[in-house]
Design a protein around this motif. Structure first.
Motif, PDB file in Angstrom:
ATOM      1  N   GLY A 496       0.954  -1.053   0.126  1.00 44.53           N
ATOM      2  CA  GLY A 496       0.137  -0.163  -0.234  1.00 44.53           C
ATOM      3  C   GLY A 496       1.025   1.293  -0.272  1.00 44.53           C
ATOM      4  N   PRO A 497       0.336   2.464   0.486  1.00 45.36           N
ATOM      5  CA  PRO A 497       1.146   3.661   0.245  1.00 45.36           C
ATOM      6  C   PRO A 497       2.361   3.383   1.166  1.00 45.36           C
ATOM      7  N   PHE A 498       1.804   3.300   2.368  1.00 49.97           N
ATOM      8  CA  PHE A 498       2.624   2.896   3.803  1.00 49.97           C
ATOM      9  C   PHE A 498       3.937   1.840   3.278  1.00 49.97           C
ATOM     10  N   GLY A 499       3.877   1.464   1.892  1.00 51.15           N
ATOM     11  CA  GLY A 499       4.848  -0.050   2.249  1.00 51.15           C
ATOM     12  C   GLY A 499       5.078  -0.364   1.288  1.00 51.15           C
ATOM     13  N   ILE A 500       6.455  -1.110   1.692  1.00 55.45           N
ATOM     14  CA  ILE A 500       7.287  -1.546   0.634  1.00 55.45           C
ATOM     15  C   ILE A 500       7.229  -2.198  -0.666  1.00 55.45           C
ATOM     16  N   LEU A 501       5.887  -2.662  -0.840  1.00 52.80           N
ATOM     17  CA  LEU A 501       4.949  -3.231  -1.818  1.00 52.80           C
ATOM     18  C   LEU A 501       4.201  -1.858  -2.774  1.00 52.80           C
ATOM     19  N   ASP A 502       4.464  -1.750  -3.397  1.00 52.89           N
ATOM     20  CA  ASP A 502       3.622  -0.367  -4.028  1.00 52.89           C
ATOM     21  C   ASP A 502       3.043  -0.828  -5.250  1.00 52.89           C
ATOM     22  N   GLU A 503       2.340   0.432  -6.154  1.00 52.64           N
ATOM     23  CA  GLU A 503       1.061  -0.318  -7.692  1.00 52.64           C
ATOM     24  C   GLU A 503       2.353  -0.669  -7.919  1.00 52.64           C
ATOM     25  N   ARG A 504       3.667   0.166  -7.953  1.00 53.28           N
ATOM     26  CA  ARG A 504       4.741  -0.901  -9.132  1.00 53.28           C
ATOM     27  C   ARG A 504       5.509  -2.502  -8.759  1.00 53.28           C
ATOM     28  N   GLY A 505       5.343  -2.499  -7.794  1.00 48.75           N
ATOM     29  CA  GLY A 505       5.926  -4.637  -7.455  1.00 48.75           C
ATOM     30  C   GLY A 505       6.702  -3.720  -6.190  1.00 48.75           C
ATOM     31  N   PRO A 506       7.506  -4.213  -6.029  1.00 47.74           N
ATOM     32  CA  PRO A 506       8.809  -4.239  -4.577  1.00 47.74           C
ATOM     33  C   PRO A 506      10.146  -2.776  -5.053  1.00 47.74           C
ATOM     34  N   SER A 507       9.773  -2.392  -3.644  1.00 47.95           N
ATOM     35  CA  SER A 507      10.165  -0.506  -3.791  1.00 47.95           C
ATOM     36  C   SER A 507      12.082  -0.771  -3.443  1.00 47.95           C
ATOM     37  N   PRO A 508      12.433  -0.335  -3.559  1.00 48.10           N
ATOM     38  CA  PRO A 508      14.061  -0.358  -3.900  1.00 48.10           C
ATOM     39  C   PRO A 508      14.110  -0.747  -1.559  1.00 48.10           C
ATOM     40  N   ALA A 509      13.260   0.732  -1.138  1.00 55.56           N
ATOM     41  CA  ALA A 509      13.274  -0.520   0.668  1.00 55.56           C
ATOM     42  C   ALA A 509      12.815  -2.108   0.311  1.00 55.56           C
ATOM     43  N   TRP A 510      12.370  -2.569  -0.185  1.00 54.52           N
ATOM     44  CA  TRP A 510      12.372  -4.163  -0.177  1.00 54.52           C
ATOM     45  C   TRP A 510      13.363  -4.472  -1.003  1.00 54.52           C
ATOM     46  N   ASN A 511      14.099  -3.846  -1.989  1.00 54.40           N
ATOM     47  CA  ASN A 511      15.810  -4.479  -2.159  1.00 54.40           C
ATOM     48  C   ASN A 511      16.475  -4.677  -1.007  1.00 54.40           C
ATOM     49  N   VAL A 512      16.299  -3.909  -0.397  1.00 52.75           N
ATOM     50  CA  VAL A 512      17.099  -3.747   1.313  1.00 52.75           C
ATOM     51  C   VAL A 512      16.662  -4.867   1.937  1.00 52.75           C
ATOM     52  N   LEU A 513      16.173  -5.037   1.739  1.00 55.25           N
ATOM     53  CA  LEU A 513      15.069  -6.018   3.366  1.00 55.25           C
ATOM     54  C   LEU A 513      15.518  -8.056   2.589  1.00 55.25           C
ATOM     55  N   SER A 514      15.322  -7.786   1.368  1.00 54.75           N
ATOM     56  CA  SER A 514      15.773  -8.828   0.674  1.00 54.75           C
ATOM     57  C   SER A 514      16.904  -8.956   0.510  1.00 54.75           C
ATOM     58  N   GLU A 515      18.072  -8.457   0.916  1.00 55.14           N
ATOM     59  CA  GLU A 515      19.342  -8.778   1.006  1.00 55.14           C
ATOM     60  C   GLU A 515      19.761  -9.816   2.851  1.00 55.14           C
ATOM     61  N   LEU A 516      18.871  -8.517   3.440  1.00 51.92           N
ATOM     62  CA  LEU A 516      19.054  -9.091   5.230  1.00 51.92           C
ATOM     63  C   LEU A 516      18.391 -10.387   5.293  1.00 51.92           C
ATOM     64  N   GLY A 517      17.238 -10.486   4.777  1.00 52.30           N
ATOM     65  CA  GLY A 517      15.792 -11.245   5.291  1.00 52.30           C
ATOM     66  C   GLY A 517      16.862 -12.966   5.912  1.00 52.30           C
ATOM     67  N   GLY A 518      16.637 -13.028   7.093  1.00 52.93           N
ATOM     68  CA  GLY A 518      17.357 -14.507   7.720  1.00 52.93           C
ATOM     69  C   GLY A 518      17.562 -14.142   7.819  1.00 52.93           C
ATOM     70  N   LEU A 519      19.152 -13.499   8.345  1.00 55.57           N
ATOM     71  CA  LEU A 519      19.718 -13.114   8.511  1.00 55.57           C
ATOM     72  C   LEU A 519      20.098 -12.142  10.158  1.00 55.57           C
ATOM     73  N   GLY A 520      18.769 -11.974  10.606  1.00 50.52           N
ATOM     74  CA  GLY A 520      18.678 -11.975  12.238  1.00 50.52           C
ATOM     75  C   GLY A 520      19.123 -12.278  13.131  1.00 50.52           C
ATOM     76  N   GLY A 521      19.822 -11.945  14.666  1.00 49.12           N
ATOM     77  CA  GLY A 521      20.903 -12.641  15.280  1.00 49.12           C
ATOM     78  C   GLY A 521      22.742 -12.637  14.358  1.00 49.12           C
ATOM     79  N   THR A 522      22.545 -12.562  13.151  1.00 52.21           N
ATOM     80  CA  THR A 522      23.879 -12.467  12.514  1.00 52.21           C
ATOM     81  C   THR A 522      24.995 -11.619  13.365  1.00 52.21           C
ATOM     82  N   PRO A 523      25.695 -11.931  13.448  1.00 51.71           N
ATOM     83  CA  PRO A 523      27.322 -10.973  13.453  1.00 51.71           C
ATOM     84  C   PRO A 523      27.662 -10.077  12.801  1.00 51.71           C
ATOM     85  N   ALA A 524      27.635  -9.313  13.040  1.00 52.79           N
ATOM     86  CA  ALA A 524      27.961  -8.104  11.502  1.00 52.79           C
ATOM     87  C   ALA A 524      28.738  -6.777  12.271  1.00 52.79           C
ATOM     88  N   GLU A 525      30.168  -6.412  11.453  1.00 45.85           N
ATOM     89  CA  GLU A 525      30.233  -5.034  11.845  1.00 45.85           C
ATOM     90  C   GLU A 525      29.605  -4.083  11.278  1.00 45.85           C
TER      91      GLU A 525
END
Length: 612
Positions: A496-525
């Motif tokens: 929707g209008p506040f979402g990461i999936l809008d009328e044009r499809g996945p937004s650039p913010a969706w792409n960021v989350l797709s890179e980090l998905g499933g990595l919660g709790g993973t060590p990082a710098e």
């Protein structure tokens, strides 16, 4: 002398002094690249603390090697508010070692009488050269008192009755800020996830709103004295957190978008490998059962647990048993319960304790807690008792006080201090940050908002959330949350209008989350470049080898200089609406690390190992 319309930030220079002028504000005052003042301006705040937009005109600049003079006019108009002002900014640099004097003077008048909560000069002090540093406060009565800019976020005013503040910003550079035309005081704007301390007038102790009379012009001035020069150039990496940091567990909200998620959108969400979805609900609502039915189907399709935001109409927590039973019947998997009470800035301890009893029975080990639907300020000022509940929660929005692009990026520096400060009174409780929004979230507990007042302004989508800027900000925000050790974060709506999936499809913010998905709790710098920020990066250490993600946090070209281990890397550059990864290119890090030119708001992913 030259005049121009105010279309973009203008760079002003005099010797080692540099600053920007944009939209009636003096920004990023630096000496040899070290920022000593973040912003000087004269905002107009309406009776619900909204900032009335201003239009700049008649800008004229005269510049020389040792100084500059800029004049401008401002007009603020919205509803009953109509305020016009004229400003003069003058700077002069002289001496060895150099002494710089910058003066910002404004004279303004209401066209017609109106009520406002504040019309006056504000100075923002950057946390990178002020937080934790001792200072001297000159009070309005002429007395002097030693003080210190807070390290952790101060719930109250650090300084009151201020005529001048002076401190050593970095070794060798001393800054004095002197105020005229009003009594000023200083607040810690990191309470609202802003990256600054703010000194403003008139003080909050005066009744609001007050009448702004056209017969009484407002004349105020700020003079900044800067003595000395830093002993070395500013560091490229201004903040770094080592591999003991872990990425927060990431999710999205489905509260507004539950009915918008068709099969294609659900498939896109599944690709993100989210740690949770969040649903905010009212246990007494007539549509509770229907909402939980829809949630059950979504959670099953995504194979994720649910963070429940529970909003009670009163302090009577008995209604929670109905919710508990309804969730259990559908075999939903809660990962945390965040309980709020309507009208309460922070969940009362007694309600949290009762909720732990009602909701904790069905899901042992799942955290139940409270917090605020507002900004961190509410939680910081009304700290829950130790031992009550298993989590603390609050929201983050970078547009509480300002909405321009520069402010959004500056305010990334305000996120981590909220988590670090919450840790000081969490007493072992988890820190659940969310919702994290890029669009402006009106403060529901601002003074004057509510019964008998004008009410908060409506929420509006921000198109920048679906832009490359929004993606770069998202990576920067997650990096700051990771650096400070947030346990979880809920970002944006799913669709929707506040979402990461809008009328044009996945937004650039969706792409960021797709890179980090499933990595919660993973060590990082975590790496932050510049202050104010110009870049952000994560070097993540999953089992298959390190992954690097870096973002250009500017609207122009920027050169990433990252001290990565020597060797070859595969690099994928972001595209505005890319879903599938572009073909990677080979880049190499030498003995001094990696150097890579990035375009405006561009994000790059780096995998170690080059090509086979």
């Amino acid at each position: 002398m030259r005049s121009f319309p105010d279309e973009r930030p203008r760079t002003l220079k005099a010797g080692p002094l540099e600053a920007l002028f944009a939209d009636g504000s003096l920004r990023h005052v630096k000496v040899d690249g070290v920022e000593v003042i973040r912003r000087v301006d004269m905002p107009v705040r309406d009776t619900s603390w909204g900032t009335v937009p201003g239009t700049t005109s008649d800008v004229a600049v005269a510049a020389a090697e040792d100084g500059f003079r800029l004049t401008f006019a401002m007009s603020h108009a919205r509803g009953p508010i109509a305020f016009e002002s004229e400003g003069v900014i003058e700077a002069k640099v002289a001496g060895h070692p150099p002494e710089a004097v910058v003066r910002f003077e404004v004279a303004g008048r209401a066209r017609e009488a109106f009520d406002a909560n504040r019309v006056g000069l504000c100075v923002l002090h950057p946390p990178g050269t002020s937080a934790g540093r001792p200072c001297v406060v000159e009070h309005a009565d002429g007395s002097h008192e030693p003080g210190r800019f807070p390290d952790h976020v101060a719930p109250g005013l650090p300084f009151a009755e201020v005529r001048a503040l002076s401190h050593e910003a970095v070794p060798g550079v001393r800054v004095e800020v002197r105020f005229e035309g009003e009594v000023f005081e200083t607040e810690d704007q990191r309470n609202w996830a802003d990256g600054s301390f703010k000194t403003y007038g008139p003080p909050l102790s005066r009744p609001t709103p007050y009448a702004v009379d056209p017969g009484r012009p407002i004349r105020q001035a700020v003079t900044v004295h800067i003595e000395g020069r830093p002993g070395h150039a500013p560091a490229a990496v201004t903040r770094h957190a080592g591999p003991r940091v872990r990425l927060p567990r990431l999710g999205v909200s489905v509260t507004r978008s539950l009915g918008l998620l068709d099969g294609e959108k659900v498939a896109r969400l599944r690709e993100l490998r989210l740690d949770h979805v969040r649903l905010d609900l009212e246990p007494h609502a007539a549509d509770l059962e229907a909402s939980l039915d829809a949630l059950s189907g979504l959670a099953s399709a995504l194979n994720v647990p649910v963070e429940f935001g529970v909003h009670l109409p009163s302090e009577d927590a008995g209604v929670l048993r109905r919710l508990r039973d309804a969730v259990a019947r559908r075999r939903l998997r809660p990962c945390r319960w965040v309980v709020h009470v309507d009208g309460h800035p922070v969940t009362p301890d007694a309600v949290v304790a009762a909720a732990c009893g009602s909701l904790g029975e069905g899901w042992p080990g799942v955290a139940v807690g409270g917090g605020t639907v507002g900004n961190f300020a509410e939680l910081n000022r009304r700290r829950p008792a130790p031992g009550v509940g298993g989590l603390l929660a609050y929201a983050v929005c970078p547009q509480v006080h300002a909405t321009d692009d520069l402010a959004l990026i500056e305010n990334l520096e305000g996120i981590a201090p909220t988590v670090e400060t919450a840790r000081t009174f969490a007493a072992g409780r988890a820190i659940a940050v969310g919702p994290v929004r890029l669009h402006r979230q009106p403060d529901p507990f601002a003074k004057g908002v509510g019964p008998g007042g004008p009410g908060p302004e409506p929420e509006r989508p921000d198109p920048r959330q679906s832009s490359p800027l929004g993606a770069a900000w998202t990576l920067g925000a997650i990096a700051e949350l990771a650096r400070a050790g947030a346990d979880s974060a809920t970002l944006y709506e799913a669709a929707g209008p506040f979402g990461i999936l809008d009328e044009r499809g996945p937004s650039p913010a969706w792409n960021v989350l797709s890179e980090l998905g499933g990595l919660g709790g993973t060590p990082a710098e975590v790496f932050a470049f510049g202050s104010p920020p110009v870049g952000a990066a994560l070097r993540i250490h999953p089992g298959g080898g390190p992954i690097g993600l870096a973002a250009n946090l500017t609207g122009g070209p920027w050169t990433l200089r990252w001290a990565l281990p020597k060797g070859a890397y595969r690099a994928w550059r972001s595209r505005e609406r890319s879903v599938e990864a572009a073909d990677p290119v080979r880049v190499a890090a030498g003995p001094g690390g990696l150097t890579l030119d990035l375009g405006p708001w561009e994000i790059v992913r780096l995998d170690e190992g080059g090509f086979a």
